[in-house]
Design an enzyme around this catalytic site. Sequence first.
Site, PDB file in Angstrom:
ATOM      1  N   CYS A 272       0.994  -1.259  -0.006  1.00 44.01           N
ATOM      2  CA  CYS A 272       0.132   0.196  -0.029  1.00 44.01           C
ATOM      3  C   CYS A 272       0.835   1.389   0.072  1.00 44.01           C
ATOM      4  CB  CYS A 272      -1.025  -0.023   1.223  1.00 44.01           C
ATOM      5  SG  CYS A 272      -2.034  -1.239   1.228  1.00 44.01           S
TER       6      CYS A 272
HETATM    7  N1  LIG Z   1      -2.564  -5.670   2.318  1.00 37.03           N
HETATM    8  C1  LIG Z   1      -3.026  -4.573   3.003  1.00 37.03           C
HETATM    9  O1  LIG Z   1      -2.496  -4.207   4.134  1.00 37.03           O
HETATM   10  C2  LIG Z   1      -4.028  -3.614   2.268  1.00 37.03           C
HETATM   11  C3  LIG Z   1      -4.694  -2.721   3.240  1.00 37.03           C
HETATM   12  C4  LIG Z   1      -5.499  -2.163   2.520  1.00 37.03           C
HETATM   13  C5  LIG Z   1      -6.004  -1.953   1.250  1.00 37.03           C
HETATM   14  N2  LIG Z   1      -5.300  -2.899   0.543  1.00 37.03           N
HETATM   15  C6  LIG Z   1      -5.678  -2.919  -0.804  1.00 37.03           C
HETATM   16  O2  LIG Z   1      -6.357  -3.967  -1.240  1.00 37.03           O
HETATM   17  C7  LIG Z   1      -6.256  -4.600  -2.385  1.00 37.03           C
HETATM   18  C8  LIG Z   1      -5.810  -6.264  -2.049  1.00 37.03           C
HETATM   19  O3  LIG Z   1      -4.676  -6.375  -1.146  1.00 37.03           O
HETATM   20  P1  LIG Z   1      -4.172  -7.580  -0.886  1.00 37.03           P
HETATM   21  O4  LIG Z   1      -2.933  -7.219   0.348  1.00 37.03           O
HETATM   22  O5  LIG Z   1      -5.322  -8.549  -0.126  1.00 37.03           O
HETATM   23  O6  LIG Z   1      -3.742  -8.319  -1.917  1.00 37.03           O
HETATM   24  P2  LIG Z   1      -3.176  -9.997  -2.051  1.00 37.03           P
HETATM   25  O7  LIG Z   1      -2.157 -10.270  -3.047  1.00 37.03           O
HETATM   26  O8  LIG Z   1      -3.014 -10.527  -0.684  1.00 37.03           O
HETATM   27  O9  LIG Z   1      -4.637 -10.566  -2.379  1.00 37.03           O
HETATM   28  C9  LIG Z   1      -5.096 -10.606  -3.589  1.00 37.03           C
HETATM   29  C10 LIG Z   1      -5.823 -11.654  -4.033  1.00 37.03           C
HETATM   30  O10 LIG Z   1      -6.527 -11.791  -5.269  1.00 37.03           O
HETATM   31  C11 LIG Z   1      -6.380 -12.679  -6.190  1.00 37.03           C
HETATM   32  N3  LIG Z   1      -6.503 -12.500  -7.629  1.00 37.03           N
HETATM   33  C12 LIG Z   1      -5.886 -11.652  -8.415  1.00 37.03           C
HETATM   34  N4  LIG Z   1      -6.742 -11.577  -9.701  1.00 37.03           N
HETATM   35  C13 LIG Z   1      -7.694 -12.177  -9.454  1.00 37.03           C
HETATM   36  C14 LIG Z   1      -9.041 -12.188 -10.166  1.00 37.03           C
HETATM   37  N5  LIG Z   1      -9.174 -11.674 -11.419  1.00 37.03           N
HETATM   38  N6  LIG Z   1      -9.902 -13.167  -9.649  1.00 37.03           N
HETATM   39  C15 LIG Z   1      -9.896 -13.682  -8.340  1.00 37.03           C
HETATM   40  N7  LIG Z   1      -9.006 -13.364  -7.770  1.00 37.03           N
HETATM   41  C16 LIG Z   1      -7.817 -12.632  -8.179  1.00 37.03           C
HETATM   42  C17 LIG Z   1      -4.947 -13.218  -5.865  1.00 37.03           C
HETATM   43  O11 LIG Z   1      -4.596 -14.223  -6.210  1.00 37.03           O
HETATM   44  C18 LIG Z   1      -4.665 -12.768  -4.246  1.00 37.03           C
HETATM   45  O12 LIG Z   1      -4.858 -13.967  -3.940  1.00 37.03           O
HETATM   46  C19 LIG Z   1      -5.185  -3.965  -2.853  1.00 37.03           C
HETATM   47  O13 LIG Z   1      -5.755  -3.023  -3.656  1.00 37.03           O
HETATM   48  C20 LIG Z   1      -4.546  -3.342  -1.714  1.00 37.03           C
HETATM   49  O14 LIG Z   1      -3.791  -2.055  -2.286  1.00 37.03           O
HETATM   50  C21 LIG Z   1      -4.356  -3.749   1.034  1.00 37.03           C
END
Ligand SMILES: NC(=O)c1ccc[n+]([C@@H]2O[C@H](COP(=O)([O-])OP(=O)(O)OC[C@H]3O[C@@H](n4cnc5c(N)ncnc54)[C@H](O)[C@@H]3O)[C@@H](O)[C@H]2O)c1
Length: 443
Positions: A272
């Site tokens: 992030c």
């Molecule tokens: N990790 C954090 O602390 C956090 C906090 C706030 C916001 N975010 C935001 O949330 C979003 C997700 O982050 P995250 O850390 O959970 O990512 P992550 O990589 O841990 O999880 C995302 C998941 O989405 C899956 N994926 C990708 N393309 C896909 C598709 N087309 N269909 C189905 N699944 C699919 C991936 O395989 C993965 O398991 C991002 O935009 C991030 O910026 C993350």
Amino acid sequence: MLKNLWEKIDEKKAKIAIIGAGYVGLPLAIAFIDEGFRVFIIDINKDKISKILAGESYIEDVAPEQLKDAVEKGLLTPTTDYCVLKDADVAIITVPTPVTRYREPNLSYIKEAANGIAQHLHSPMLVSLESTTYPGTTEELLLPLFQSKGLEVGKDFFLVFSPERINPGDKEHPLKKITKIVGGITSNCTEIGCHLYEQIIEQVVPVSNARTAEMVKLFENAYRYINIAFANEMAIVCRKLGIDIWEVIEGAKTKPFGFQVFYPGPGVGGHCIPVDPHYLRWRLREVGHNELLLEIADTINMGMPHYIVDLAADILNEAGKPLNDSKILILGVTYKKDISDIRESPALRLIEQLMEKKAIVYYHDPYKPELAPTDFPSSKNSNISLKSIPLNEETLRQMDLVILATDHSCFNYQWIADNCQLILDTKNAFKNVNNSDAKIIKL
Ligand SMILES: NC(=O)c1ccc[n+]([C@@H]2O[C@H](COP(=O)([O-])OP(=O)(O)OC[C@H]3O[C@@H](n4cnc5c(N)ncnc54)[C@H](O)[C@@H]3O)[C@@H](O)[C@H]2O)c1
């Protein structure tokens, strides 16, 4: 239609589909299940789906028993198949939003997820985008795609942006206590979006529209990025002035208003904080605004690993040793303490740069047993592959320098300091160590 969906949510009969079973999606699924909802979780990663089915958690904030229980009771259906959306009343997108190698938004995951939803969009259905993105994404990308299915927004289907604000590994701020922002395309969309999140979160705050909600998230993270850059720059300045930055920060913290604490470190990591400002910068460039503050913050933060390498070279030099051929142990490689996420971790840049200078680099991190070439930022040219070495007296004594990059709570700082010669502490983690043999140099 609004009333039907509203009642279904009220009665916990609405079926929730979460797209993306990652750091955001998996805890969110559990939060809905805990409140009595049935959840489908869709991920393209078969390995993650198999793990969920087997009750194996790969996210620190979700206990394996929670997954096992939810799957066994039929409350959680993990799948790679978007067809389950036919039965879902709500679809929540939590896929990654990384940057390209040119540091521009990569919306390919959102597009793929949105296309998957569009194929099964039906009335009434609520779609919420939680992935962090630039202002305008929901309205410009998702809305036209869904409208092309012949359904009317605010009447047949509802579309909101609701930024995820979780802080993985943070026990003090569990999901249900982190205020949720909701901005819809229409007022009906905002209302039903708020109603959904009120089922799992204590406080939900509506904003005028999706763009505002998108901007709230980028504003928060850009604010953090800029303030960390300030702390980093002040750490560099304080060293030059012979002042301890950590003591300065402790002093500044005593002010009861007008100051929020941010700490310096070896750089900024995670999916992030170092990434989101690029989404904002890209959008600002598009409207012809030159975002100086974010650019300077980026220069400072991205330069920190290099600064730490220079500092390490100076410290070794003082001890009569060159960086070349010195044995250096990096303690902690994840981007922050007590979690296993290494995305954008500054420790990886540190390792790369130390190796470029021909230091012999080892690492220890109980959360990350191995580092593969693809884990490193310049993985295209790199063949670095490392295993976390055991942390024992013998290993510590062999090191010319130990660099603390991530301050995991499980590290015994007194014991580490008692067993090595030289420490570069980028986190002030050794602050309570007394009378050790090691020379400890703080950032
Ligand atoms: N990790 C954090 O602390 C956090 C906090 C706030 C916001 N975010 C935001 O949330 C979003 C997700 O982050 P995250 O850390 O959970 O990512 P992550 O990589 O841990 O999880 C995302 C998941 O989405 C899956 N994926 C990708 N393309 C896909 C598709 N087309 N269909 C189905 N699944 C699919 C991936 O395989 C993965 O398991 C991002 O935009 C991030 O910026 C993350």
